[in-house]
Write a protein that holds these residues in place. Structure first.
Motif, mmCIF file in Angstrom:
data_model
loop_
_atom_site.group_PDB
_atom_site.id
_atom_site.type_symbol
_atom_site.label_atom_id
_atom_site.label_comp_id
_atom_site.label_asym_id
_atom_site.label_seq_id
_atom_site.Cartn_x
_atom_site.Cartn_y
_atom_site.Cartn_z
ATOM 1 N N VAL A 1 60.351 -0.822 5.652
ATOM 2 C CA VAL A 1 61.567 -0.013 5.562
ATOM 3 C C VAL A 1 61.226 1.477 5.466
ATOM 4 C CG1 VAL A 1 63.612 0.468 4.147
ATOM 5 C CG2 VAL A 1 62.831 -1.880 4.452
ATOM 6 N N ALA A 2 60.148 1.780 4.744
ATOM 7 C CA ALA A 2 59.769 3.181 4.526
ATOM 8 C C ALA A 2 58.252 3.306 4.482
ATOM 9 C CB ALA A 2 60.378 3.691 3.223
ATOM 10 N N ASN A 3 57.662 3.749 5.584
ATOM 11 C CA ASN A 3 56.204 3.887 5.634
ATOM 12 C C ASN A 3 55.754 5.319 5.920
ATOM 13 O OD1 ASN A 3 56.914 4.077 8.292
ATOM 14 N ND2 ASN A 3 55.436 2.588 9.049
ATOM 15 N N THR A 4 56.677 6.274 5.707
ATOM 16 C CA THR A 4 56.343 7.696 5.806
ATOM 17 C C THR A 4 57.007 8.413 4.635
ATOM 18 O OG1 THR A 4 58.305 8.303 7.095
ATOM 19 C CG2 THR A 4 56.345 7.576 8.342
ATOM 20 N N PRO A 5 56.538 9.596 4.280
ATOM 21 C CA PRO A 5 57.189 10.333 3.196
ATOM 22 C C PRO A 5 58.667 10.589 3.469
ATOM 23 C CG PRO A 5 55.040 11.276 3.638
ATOM 24 C CD PRO A 5 55.285 10.270 4.722
ATOM 25 N N ALA A 6 58.994 10.947 4.710
ATOM 26 C CA ALA A 6 60.394 11.232 5.045
ATOM 27 C C ALA A 6 61.271 9.993 4.876
ATOM 28 C CB ALA A 6 60.488 11.756 6.481
ATOM 29 N N ALA A 7 60.783 8.849 5.343
ATOM 30 C CA ALA A 7 61.547 7.605 5.218
ATOM 31 C C ALA A 7 61.695 7.202 3.759
ATOM 32 C CB ALA A 7 60.869 6.492 6.008
ATOM 33 N N MET A 8 60.662 7.441 2.962
ATOM 34 C CA MET A 8 60.722 7.113 1.541
ATOM 35 C C MET A 8 61.745 8.006 0.838
ATOM 36 S SD MET A 8 58.970 4.722 -0.165
ATOM 37 C CE MET A 8 57.298 4.584 0.491
ATOM 38 N N LEU A 9 61.790 9.269 1.237
ATOM 39 C CA LEU A 9 62.767 10.189 0.642
ATOM 40 C C LEU A 9 64.193 9.750 0.946
ATOM 41 C CD1 LEU A 9 61.115 13.676 1.304
ATOM 42 C CD2 LEU A 9 61.506 12.582 -0.915
ATOM 43 N N GLU A 10 64.401 9.177 2.115
ATOM 44 C CA GLU A 10 65.742 8.702 2.461
ATOM 45 C C GLU A 10 66.167 7.548 1.565
ATOM 46 O OE1 GLU A 10 66.914 7.966 6.413
ATOM 47 O OE2 GLU A 10 65.931 9.749 7.230
ATOM 48 N N LEU A 11 65.202 6.749 1.126
ATOM 49 C CA LEU A 11 65.528 5.660 0.197
ATOM 50 C C LEU A 11 66.002 6.213 -1.147
ATOM 51 C CD1 LEU A 11 62.740 2.915 0.488
ATOM 52 C CD2 LEU A 11 65.139 2.736 1.167
#
Length: 212
Positions: A57-67
């Motif tokens: 679901v989130a494997n980059t810093p940007a994707a993790m921030l969206e979570l």
């Protein structure tokens, strides 16, 4: 423990496991960083169970921030200290995006400045992701180094410094993986399995067991 004995121990560990690595599951330097951050006071097995759902679901810093913090908590709530870890993950991801273009820096000071990243985590990332000859001393390494008398010390840093001094360069990149695995599966905390230990005859622990 003398130099010859240390070299023999390292040689045997290398012969049994020529290419050791972490048991944490990851596909990028960023995933490794997050997995190591989550592994504090938790098992690799427990972390892997959580990240198998989190990383798709989130494997980059940007994707993790969206979570966001609550989104990260949802995936890591089975891991100890998950509230604090989720906050540190988000803070770290923000710094990676703001200052490092979303990349994990290959720099000790920069890594240690990230929230939730201490010296041990930095050592693991530098060693496992970038091939640095660093030695990340966890509870397993601390126990094995002291119990065998390979590198004795009263603190984690003292053991790290001693290991760094006495381990020859040819073994240094892989040494901490060998010691972690040895402590996790053979030289366990309560009853070491001395009866099945490949370095039992070289170990200077006085209270050896016959357990296998």
């Amino acid at each position: 423990m003398n130099k010859q004995k240390r070299i023999e121990i390292l040689t045997r560990l290398r012969n049994e496991n020529p290419h050791p690595t972490t048991e944490l599951e990851y596909d990028s330097v960023f995933e490794l960083l997050i997995a190591v951050m989550l592994s504090a006071q938790a098992t690799d097995v427990g972390v892997n169970k959580a990240t198998r759902k989190l990383f798709p679901v989130a494997n980059t810093p940007a994707a993790m921030l969206e979570l966001g913090v609550d989104g990260v908590k949802h995936y890591i709530k089975t891991i100890g200290l998950f509230n604090a870890k989720a906050e540190n993950v988000i803070k770290t991801c923000q710094l990676l995006v703001d200052h490092y273009d979303g990349q994990v820096p290959e720099d000790r000071a920069a890594l240690e400045a990230l929230p939730g990243v201490g010296r041990k985590t930095a050592n693991v990332v530098l060693n496992t992701a970038f091939g640095w000859p660093t030695i990340a001393v966890d509870t397993h390494i601390f126990r094995v180094a002291n119990r065998t008398k390979f590198a004795m010390g009263k603190t984690v840093r003292a053991v790290e410094d001693k290991l760094d001094k006495v381990i020859p360069a040819e073994f240094k990149v892989d040494a901490h993986h060998w010691f972690i695995l040895h402590g996790r599966y053979t030289c366990i905390a309560r009853k070491p399995r001395c009866g099945s230990c490949l370095i039992e005859d070289l170990c200077e622990f006085k209270e050896k067991t016959s357990d296998e």
